[in-house]
Design a protein around this motif. Structure first.
Motif, mmCIF file in Angstrom:
data_model
loop_
_atom_site.group_PDB
_atom_site.id
_atom_site.type_symbol
_atom_site.label_atom_id
_atom_site.label_comp_id
_atom_site.label_asym_id
_atom_site.label_seq_id
_atom_site.Cartn_x
_atom_site.Cartn_y
_atom_site.Cartn_z
ATOM 1 N N ASP A 38 0.727 -1.079 0.042
ATOM 2 C CA ASP A 38 -0.131 0.052 0.005
ATOM 3 C C ASP A 38 0.932 1.267 -0.084
ATOM 4 O OD1 ASP A 38 -2.468 -1.392 0.061
ATOM 5 O OD2 ASP A 38 -2.704 -1.271 2.044
ATOM 6 N N THR A 39 1.810 1.288 0.724
ATOM 7 C CA THR A 39 2.995 2.351 0.909
ATOM 8 C C THR A 39 3.463 2.690 -0.441
ATOM 9 O OG1 THR A 39 3.221 1.917 3.311
ATOM 10 C CG2 THR A 39 4.720 3.254 1.878
ATOM 11 N N TYR A 40 4.006 1.698 -1.068
ATOM 12 C CA TYR A 40 4.795 1.916 -2.575
ATOM 13 C C TYR A 40 3.596 2.201 -3.518
ATOM 14 C CZ TYR A 40 7.823 -0.535 0.377
ATOM 15 O OH TYR A 40 8.669 -0.823 1.416
ATOM 16 N N ARG A 41 2.469 1.753 -3.525
ATOM 17 C CA ARG A 41 1.332 2.133 -4.319
ATOM 18 C C ARG A 41 1.080 3.604 -4.284
ATOM 19 N NH1 ARG A 41 -2.615 -1.380 -2.716
ATOM 20 N NH2 ARG A 41 -1.668 -2.967 -4.011
ATOM 21 N N ARG A 42 0.918 4.035 -2.997
ATOM 22 C CA ARG A 42 0.787 5.774 -2.651
ATOM 23 C C ARG A 42 1.797 6.202 -3.275
ATOM 24 N NH1 ARG A 42 2.591 8.368 1.065
ATOM 25 N NH2 ARG A 42 3.134 6.606 2.652
#
Length: 162
Positions: A38-42
């Motif tokens: 999720d962090t890298y997608r954001r």
């Protein structure tokens, strides 16, 4: 006291539906241990929910997992990890770097996952939570996939978060 004390250099794979408590569990450990799709997608799209960023987010996650395992650092993978090929890739990475692969199965009932999901800042649609919850593997399946140890979150003592 940590809910799970992993051996040095371990790859810890959290496996569960959205809202099952994976990120809350991960918060008990040093932030540097955590790799989170999720962090890298954001970072790639400005939105954790933007699924078009998943490919690049997965590449970033893989690079960080390899960098940490190469150095013998404990690595905690905080994403659903419900797809068999995703888990197979993580187990293969751990084997390549000769590190133990541990699984933490978030075997929480669907109604609890949905209630916790509704309380999050980024709510996943209920039908998605339900569909993903139905994909939960059994501990026996995870063992056959090559995880050295499988822990059910329901069996772990979770300390209160400070």
């Amino acid at each position: 006291m940590l809910p799970l004390t992993p051996p040095g250099g371990s790859l810890i794979t959290l496996i569960g539906a959205p809202g099952s408590g994976k990120s809350t569990f991960a918060a008990h450990y040093p932030d540097s241990w955590r790799v989170c799709l999720d962090t890298y997608r954001r970072l790639a799209t400005d939105s954790e929910a933007d699924q078009t960023g998943t490919g690049v987010a997965a590449q970033i996650q893989d690079l960080l997992v390899d960098a940490r395992l190469n150095r013998g650092l404990i690595t905690l993978v905080d994403s659903t990890n419900l797809a068999v090929p995703v888990r197979a890739g993580l187990v293969a990475r751990a084997r390549y770097w000769q590190r133990p692969a541990l699984a933490v199965l978030f075997d929480v009932p669907l109604d609890i996952a949905q209630t916790q999901n509704r309380a999050r800042s980024r709510v996943v649609p209920e039908h998605v939570v339900r569909d993903l919850h139905q994909q939960l593997p059994t501990p026996e399946l995870l063992e056959t996939e090559g995880f050295a140890a499988v822990h059910r979150v329901s069996d772990l003592a979770l300390p209160a978060r400070s």
